[in-house]
Design a protein around this motif. Structure first.
Motif, PDB file in Angstrom:
ATOM      1  N   VAL A 231       0.845  -1.200   0.000  1.00 47.81           N
ATOM      2  CA  VAL A 231       0.000   0.000   0.000  1.00 47.81           C
ATOM      3  C   VAL A 231       0.879   1.248   0.000  1.00 47.81           C
ATOM      4  CG1 VAL A 231      -1.764   1.301   1.261  1.00 47.81           C
ATOM      5  CG2 VAL A 231      -1.912  -1.182   1.164  1.00 47.81           C
ATOM      6  N   GLU A 232       1.923   1.214   0.817  1.00 47.51           N
ATOM      7  CA  GLU A 232       2.828   2.373   0.890  1.00 47.51           C
ATOM      8  C   GLU A 232       3.449   2.631  -0.496  1.00 47.51           C
ATOM      9  OE1 GLU A 232       3.159   4.354   3.354  1.00 47.51           O
ATOM     10  OE2 GLU A 232       2.506   3.238   5.128  1.00 47.51           O
ATOM     11  N   ALA A 233       3.879   1.541  -1.154  1.00 50.30           N
ATOM     12  CA  ALA A 233       4.508   1.709  -2.466  1.00 50.30           C
ATOM     13  C   ALA A 233       3.513   2.284  -3.475  1.00 50.30           C
ATOM     14  CB  ALA A 233       5.036   0.359  -2.947  1.00 50.30           C
ATOM     15  N   PHE A 234       2.289   1.758  -3.445  1.00 51.63           N
ATOM     16  CA  PHE A 234       1.269   2.184  -4.412  1.00 51.63           C
ATOM     17  C   PHE A 234       0.872   3.646  -4.226  1.00 51.63           C
ATOM     18  CE2 PHE A 234      -3.131   2.548  -5.894  1.00 51.63           C
ATOM     19  CZ  PHE A 234      -2.999   2.070  -7.187  1.00 51.63           C
ATOM     20  N   THR A 235       0.856   4.091  -2.961  1.00 45.89           N
ATOM     21  CA  THR A 235       0.341   5.443  -2.702  1.00 45.89           C
ATOM     22  C   THR A 235       1.457   6.487  -2.625  1.00 45.89           C
ATOM     23  OG1 THR A 235       0.359   4.983  -0.318  1.00 45.89           O
ATOM     24  CG2 THR A 235      -1.728   4.655  -1.464  1.00 45.89           C
ATOM     25  N   GLU A 236       2.688   6.065  -2.811  1.00 42.26           N
ATOM     26  CA  GLU A 236       3.809   6.993  -2.714  1.00 42.26           C
ATOM     27  C   GLU A 236       3.640   8.152  -3.716  1.00 42.26           C
ATOM     28  OE1 GLU A 236       7.666   5.202  -3.115  1.00 42.26           O
ATOM     29  OE2 GLU A 236       8.587   7.203  -3.035  1.00 42.26           O
ATOM     30  N   GLY A 237       3.849   9.363  -3.237  1.00 36.60           N
ATOM     31  CA  GLY A 237       3.740  10.528  -4.116  1.00 36.60           C
ATOM     32  C   GLY A 237       2.329  11.075  -4.237  1.00 36.60           C
ATOM     33  N   MET A 255      -6.110  11.380  -2.404  1.00 34.96           N
ATOM     34  CA  MET A 255      -6.833  12.184  -3.386  1.00 34.96           C
ATOM     35  C   MET A 255      -6.432  11.716  -4.781  1.00 34.96           C
ATOM     36  SD  MET A 255      -8.666  14.376  -1.791  1.00 34.96           S
ATOM     37  CE  MET A 255      -9.158  15.507  -3.082  1.00 34.96           C
ATOM     38  N   GLY A 256      -7.320  11.908  -5.751  1.00 34.86           N
ATOM     39  CA  GLY A 256      -6.968  11.633  -7.140  1.00 34.86           C
ATOM     40  C   GLY A 256      -7.839  10.564  -7.769  1.00 34.86           C
ATOM     41  N   HIS A 257      -7.638  10.380  -9.060  1.00 34.33           N
ATOM     42  CA  HIS A 257      -8.414   9.400  -9.822  1.00 34.33           C
ATOM     43  C   HIS A 257      -7.558   8.160 -10.085  1.00 34.33           C
ATOM     44  CE1 HIS A 257     -11.403  12.444 -10.741  1.00 34.33           C
ATOM     45  NE2 HIS A 257     -10.390  13.279 -10.872  1.00 34.33           N
ATOM     46  N   LEU A 258      -8.229   7.075 -10.352  1.00 34.74           N
ATOM     47  CA  LEU A 258      -7.524   5.848 -10.710  1.00 34.74           C
ATOM     48  C   LEU A 258      -7.707   5.613 -12.205  1.00 34.74           C
ATOM     49  CD1 LEU A 258      -8.546   3.116  -8.115  1.00 34.74           C
ATOM     50  CD2 LEU A 258      -6.261   3.969  -8.546  1.00 34.74           C
ATOM     51  N   ASP A 259      -6.610   5.467 -12.940  1.00 33.98           N
ATOM     52  CA  ASP A 259      -6.788   5.098 -14.346  1.00 33.98           C
ATOM     53  C   ASP A 259      -6.602   3.581 -14.487  1.00 33.98           C
ATOM     54  OD1 ASP A 259      -4.077   4.633 -14.346  1.00 33.98           O
ATOM     55  OD2 ASP A 259      -3.561   6.571 -15.223  1.00 33.98           O
ATOM     56  N   ALA A 260      -6.737   3.092 -15.716  1.00 28.97           N
ATOM     57  CA  ALA A 260      -6.711   1.640 -15.944  1.00 28.97           C
ATOM     58  C   ALA A 260      -5.375   1.038 -15.496  1.00 28.97           C
ATOM     59  CB  ALA A 260      -6.957   1.362 -17.425  1.00 28.97           C
ATOM     60  N   ARG A 261      -4.279   1.798 -15.731  1.00 28.14           N
ATOM     61  CA  ARG A 261      -2.958   1.289 -15.349  1.00 28.14           C
ATOM     62  C   ARG A 261      -2.851   1.148 -13.826  1.00 28.14           C
ATOM     63  NH1 ARG A 261       2.087   4.693 -17.075  1.00 28.14           N
ATOM     64  NH2 ARG A 261       1.603   5.465 -15.025  1.00 28.14           N
ATOM     65  N   ASP A 262      -3.387   2.173 -13.110  1.00 26.50           N
ATOM     66  CA  ASP A 262      -3.381   2.110 -11.640  1.00 26.50           C
ATOM     67  C   ASP A 262      -4.142   0.870 -11.157  1.00 26.50           C
ATOM     68  OD1 ASP A 262      -2.087   4.566 -11.385  1.00 26.50           O
ATOM     69  OD2 ASP A 262      -3.979   5.678 -11.426  1.00 26.50           O
ATOM     70  N   LYS A 264      -4.707  -1.908 -12.689  1.00 21.10           N
ATOM     71  CA  LYS A 264      -3.971  -3.134 -12.995  1.00 21.10           C
ATOM     72  C   LYS A 264      -2.852  -3.331 -11.962  1.00 21.10           C
ATOM     73  CE  LYS A 264      -1.971  -5.436 -17.002  1.00 21.10           C
ATOM     74  NZ  LYS A 264      -0.513  -5.248 -16.998  1.00 21.10           N
ATOM     75  N   GLU A 265      -2.154  -2.246 -11.691  1.00 23.39           N
ATOM     76  CA  GLU A 265      -1.043  -2.324 -10.729  1.00 23.39           C
ATOM     77  C   GLU A 265      -1.557  -2.739  -9.348  1.00 23.39           C
ATOM     78  OE1 GLU A 265       1.114   1.357 -10.178  1.00 23.39           O
ATOM     79  OE2 GLU A 265       2.255   0.481  -8.502  1.00 23.39           O
TER      80      GLU A 265
END
Ligand code: ATP
Length: 298
Positions: A231-237, A255-262, A264-265
């Motif tokens: 989770v920490e790695a995914f939300t970094e930045g 905050m923010g939107h999730l795109d298709a790449r997010d 998948k990751e």
């Protein structure tokens, strides 16, 4: 879509206190709005101006296309349920309902009676002998059974227990489905009401900082749950607005939107993505300086 309320650059000052500052919004017909914000944000001031109980210092306002002041055509279409509604000393619940029946053209006595049973209100009891929660329930009965085209509830549930609050939301939604009208609900219980709100307005320090469809607003942030390191790695930045941990798991809201790449990751990392709670989002957006948050919220 027809507009029930149109407000432009509304400002209200009390001496050197600016209660609301250049607030602009409109309310459409047949929609449920939440007016949210912290104590002293300016919610009650807005509701008092809309219902012609208070004059704005400046700005423009139309309610049902007209000026509401001393205008019975407009005022007969509005039901305003206040947190601290006062009734004459000798009034019983039955007297309150009789007056309401005269005041509101769409009053439904049958519905009022069903609601009295729901909330276990004794018709013949004097209002001044009611408990705080029962008093709030009387306001809710009047507000719902009025079926006023513009129904405004200002913190309607002081003293009401969770069961009664749940009843209020359920009856409101059921009756609204059959008899659509515009409802403006001011409350601090954001998570509780979030399921019934279609549109959210947030006032902070007298300024309207969010005025958004509830679904669009929810899409502005998301919660990631999973193993702490992933989770920490995914939300970094990203801008973190909430963080909770339980055992080896962590839940981080960003905050923010999730795109298709997010997406998948997240899947590859075994993370669960959940919608954000409106409460978390609003707390985050109203926690700091209003001007900066207004920019963030756009
Ligand atoms: N009659 C008044 N005289 C002076 N200041 C006032 C008056 N009424 C309200 N205010 C101020 O205006 C601001 C907005 O008050 P308002 O009652 O509209 O807030 P609110 O969002 O309804 O708050 P709450 O959630 O606590 O009910 C506050 O700073 C309050 O102190």
């Amino acid at each position: 879509m027809s507009k029930v309320v149109e407000v432009s650059r509304l400002t209200k000052s009390y001496g050197n206190v600016t209660a609301i500052h250049e607030v602009t919004f409109s309310l459409e017909a047949d929609k449920i709005y939440g007016l949210l914000g912290r104590n002293g944000a300016g919610k009650t001031t807005i509701m008092h101006i809309l219902t012609a109980q208070l004059f704005a210092t400046s700005g423009e306002m139309k309610v049902f296309g007209e000026e509401p002041y001393e205008n019975n055509r407009v005022l007969s279409q509005i039901c305003f349920i206040k947190e601290s509604q006062k009734y004459p000393d000798n009034y019983r619940i039955i007297d309150v309902l009789k007056v309401a029946a005269m005041l509101f053209p769409n009053w439904d006595a049958g519905f009022a009676n069903l609601l009295l049973e729901d909330f276990r209100l004794p018709l013949k009891r004097k209002v001044k002998k009611l408990s705080r929660g029962m008093l709030s329930a009387v306001g809710i009965v009047v507000g719902l059974a009025s079926r006023a085209p513009l129904t405004i509830f200002d913190e309607p549930y002081l003293g009401l227990d969770a069961v009664a609050r749940g009843l209020f939301y359920d009856r409101l939604i059921e009756d609204y489905a059959l008899h659509p009208r515009t409802v403006l609900l001011s409350t601090h219980l954001i998570d509780e009401v979030s399921r019934i709100l279609e549109h959210v307005m947030v006032i902070d320090n007298g300024k309207l900082i969010i005025n958004e469809d509830a679904e669009v607003l929810r899409g502005r942030a998301f919660t990631v749950v999973g193993l702490s390191s992933a989770v920490e790695a995914f939300t970094e930045g990203r801008t973190v607005i909430d963080r909770e941990s339980f055992g080896g798991l962590v839940s981080i809201t960003v905050m923010g939107h999730l795109d298709a790449r997010d997406k998948k990751e997240a899947q590859e990392l075994g993370l669960e993505i959940a919608p954000v709670s409106l409460q978390q989002l609003i707390v985050h957006l109203t926690n700091g300086k209003a001007d900066r948050k207004a920019v963030d919220a756009r």
